[in-house]
Every structure is written in C-alpha cells, then in structure tokens.
Design a protein around this motif. Structure first.
Motif, mmCIF file in Angstrom:
data_model
loop_
_atom_site.group_PDB
_atom_site.id
_atom_site.type_symbol
_atom_site.label_atom_id
_atom_site.label_comp_id
_atom_site.label_asym_id
_atom_site.label_seq_id
_atom_site.Cartn_x
_atom_site.Cartn_y
_atom_site.Cartn_z
ATOM 1 N N LYS A 15 -18.611 42.792 -15.091
ATOM 2 C CA LYS A 15 -18.413 42.569 -16.539
ATOM 3 C C LYS A 15 -19.519 41.689 -17.119
ATOM 4 O O LYS A 15 -20.135 42.021 -18.123
ATOM 5 C CB LYS A 15 -17.066 41.857 -16.805
ATOM 6 N N THR A 16 -19.730 40.543 -16.450
ATOM 7 C CA THR A 16 -20.671 39.573 -17.007
ATOM 8 C C THR A 16 -22.107 40.111 -16.957
ATOM 9 O O THR A 16 -22.851 39.980 -17.936
ATOM 10 C CB THR A 16 -20.552 38.237 -16.253
ATOM 11 N N ASP A 39 -15.090 33.248 -20.537
ATOM 12 C CA ASP A 39 -14.542 32.907 -19.217
ATOM 13 C C ASP A 39 -14.752 31.419 -18.948
ATOM 14 O O ASP A 39 -15.890 30.955 -18.936
ATOM 15 C CB ASP A 39 -15.274 33.755 -18.165
HETATM 16 MG MG LIG Z 1 -17.504 37.523 -15.403
#
Ligand SMILES: [Mg+2]
Ligand SMILES: Nc1ncnc2c1ncn2[C@@H]1O[C@H](COP(=O)(O)OP(=O)(O)OP(=O)(O)O)[C@@H](O)[C@H]1O
Length: 248
Positions: A15-16, A39
């Motif tokens: 995701k990141t 996050d």
């Molecule tokens: Mg992440």
C-alpha cells in the motif's frame, strides 16, 4: 479535488510503496498532489526523505481542531507534491472519530481547507478495519486495494468486501490490483494470467515483486527517481495511467 486511498486490511501488501509512487507520478504530471500518511506507524516518510514529521507540531492538535491542517503539510517535498507525514498521535484518530458525533473533525472536514490548492489527495491507510477505514471508504472517490496472489490475501479481499457490504458502503469504488507478484511462484502465475480470477473490477496492472522497490526505503526516493528504467517503475506508471483515466 479528487481523493484516492490505498487500503487493504492485510499488512505488508505494498500500500505505502504504491501510495508514494502514485503521488509522485501524479505530481510529475502537473497534478497538485497531497500525500497523507494516515498510518501511525507510517512508512511513507521512509520512502520520501524530505517528509519527516517536524518536531513540535503535534498532530493531536489537528485532531482536536486546535490547529489548521496547513500547519502539518510539508510543502513541495517534490515540486507539486505536498505531504502530511505520519505521527504516533494518529493512533488516537479512531478514538477521536468515535467521540465526534457531529463529524466536525472528520477527514472530509479536515481536508476541506486544502481543496483549492490540491487536485489529488492520496491517502495511505493502516491495515485495520476501523472507524477511520469507514471514513476513508466513504470519502474516497476510489480505493485501490493491492492483492498479493495468494489464498490468504484473496481471503482478506473477501473480508473487505463483506465489511463494505455490512457498513452499507459503496463497493463500486473498490479497485483491486495484483501486487508483489512473483512470477517464479506457480500460484502467482496462475492467478495473474487467468482470464477470470473471479475478482470484480480487477485492474489490468500487476506490480511485480522487485528488490528495487525495497530500496526505496533505503534511499528515501520514489521509484521513478531511483530506478525509472525498471519493470517495477513501468508497472507503477501504468497503474497511475489507469488511476488517471478512472478519475477524470
Ligand atoms: Mg503501509
Ligand atoms: N513490489 C514490491 N517488491 C518488493 N518488495 C516490496 C514491493 N512493494 C513493497 N515491498 C516491500 O514490502 C514491504 C511492505 O511494503 P509496504 O510498506 O508498501 O506495504 P504496506 O501494505 O503499506 O504495509 P503495512 O500494512 O505495514 O502498512 C516493505 O519492506 C517494502 O519495501
């Protein structure tokens, strides 16, 4: 202002890495972009050396409505790319959102003052199913969901769909795509090459497993800066193209 999120209830699926690369590619295409690392253990800052949290700027003050969001934005980490880095106080985001019955500190309200100068907001989300997740799923125009081609990951995709359904959130905005694809693995090949892997709205982009993506963390740079002439960089450019076509 368009808002997209990278989200999966499963951790470590890319995701990141995707949020950082897509935000960078958007800004390079003259789309004024804000990357917000939601996050609390945020990793987006590792991938962008210029976006470390500034000491003394407590994000809790933002969540309490005591400080404007603009104060937390790092302007021009790259030209046209602003970043709100993660902060440990984001772990309180959920508690705040639950207490906040009028929604006055909702993500939507927090982002509103930035809408004139920002064309695209990219939200990097933690791998949790929470009130924050609900807000992201409500607010975002599109939610991009990286899926590693394994049974466990496909199971978490089913879990996400069930959550969306149970909360009466719009499932239509979910856009899954394969991530961390390792073509040496039989199941990865089978699922990514299948003409119908049984995943609704699956994008025709697969991000390969590539050690150069891991190096983003060491170098603090997006892939397009670090290693533009690699298949992984090409796959992120393709993903950005799909996102762009999908949004405008
Ligand atoms: Mg992440
Ligand atoms: N395409 C890729 N190829 C190889 N390694 C990758 C790739 N994408 C991400 N990684 C590595 O896998 C790990 C997890 O990636 P990332 O932080 O992007 O996942 P995440 O879904 O955001 O994780 P979390 O749920 O913990 O936030 C990192 O060490 C990262 O460098």
């Amino acid at each position: 202002m368009r808002i997209i999120a990278f989200y999966s209830p499963k951790g470590g699926v890319g995701k990141t890495a995707a949020a950082v690369n897509i935000a960078y590619l958007a800004s390079r295409d003259q789309v004024a972009t804000l990357l917000w690392d939601l996050d609390p253990q945020g990793a987006a800052g590792f991938y962008l050396a210029g976006a470390q949290p500034v000491k003394g700027r407590k994000l809790s003050r933002l969540l309490e409505g005591k400080a404007p969001i603009a104060r937390f934005v790092h302007d021009d980490v790259y030209p046209g790319l602003d970043v709100i880095p993660s902060h440990p106080s984001f772990r309180n985001f959920d508690i705040r959102l639950n207490q906040d019955e009028e929604g006055s500190h909702s993500l939507k309200k927090l982002l509103a003052p930035l809408s004139e100068e920002t064309s695209l907001v990219v939200l990097d989300c933690p791998p949790t199913l929470s009130r924050l997740t609900e807000q992201v799923l409500e607010l975002a125009d599109r939610v991009y969901v990286p899926l590693v081609p394994t049974w466990l990951s496909l199971n978490s995709w089913k879990q996400l769909q069930a959550f969306v359904k149970s909360q009466k959130l719009p499932a239509k905005k979910l856009r899954p795509y394969f991530s961390l694809v390792d073509r040496r693995k039989k199941l990865h090949r089978e699922l990514t090459e299948s003409s119908d892997p049984g995943i609704e709205r699956l994008l025709d982009v697969a991000i390969p497993y590539a050690s150069v993506v891991e190096q983003m963390g060491e170098q603090g740079q997006p892939l397009e800066v670090l290693a533009p002439n690699t298949p992984a960089a090409e796959s992120f450019r393709r993903l950005w193209q799909r996102i762009r076509e999908d949004l405008w």
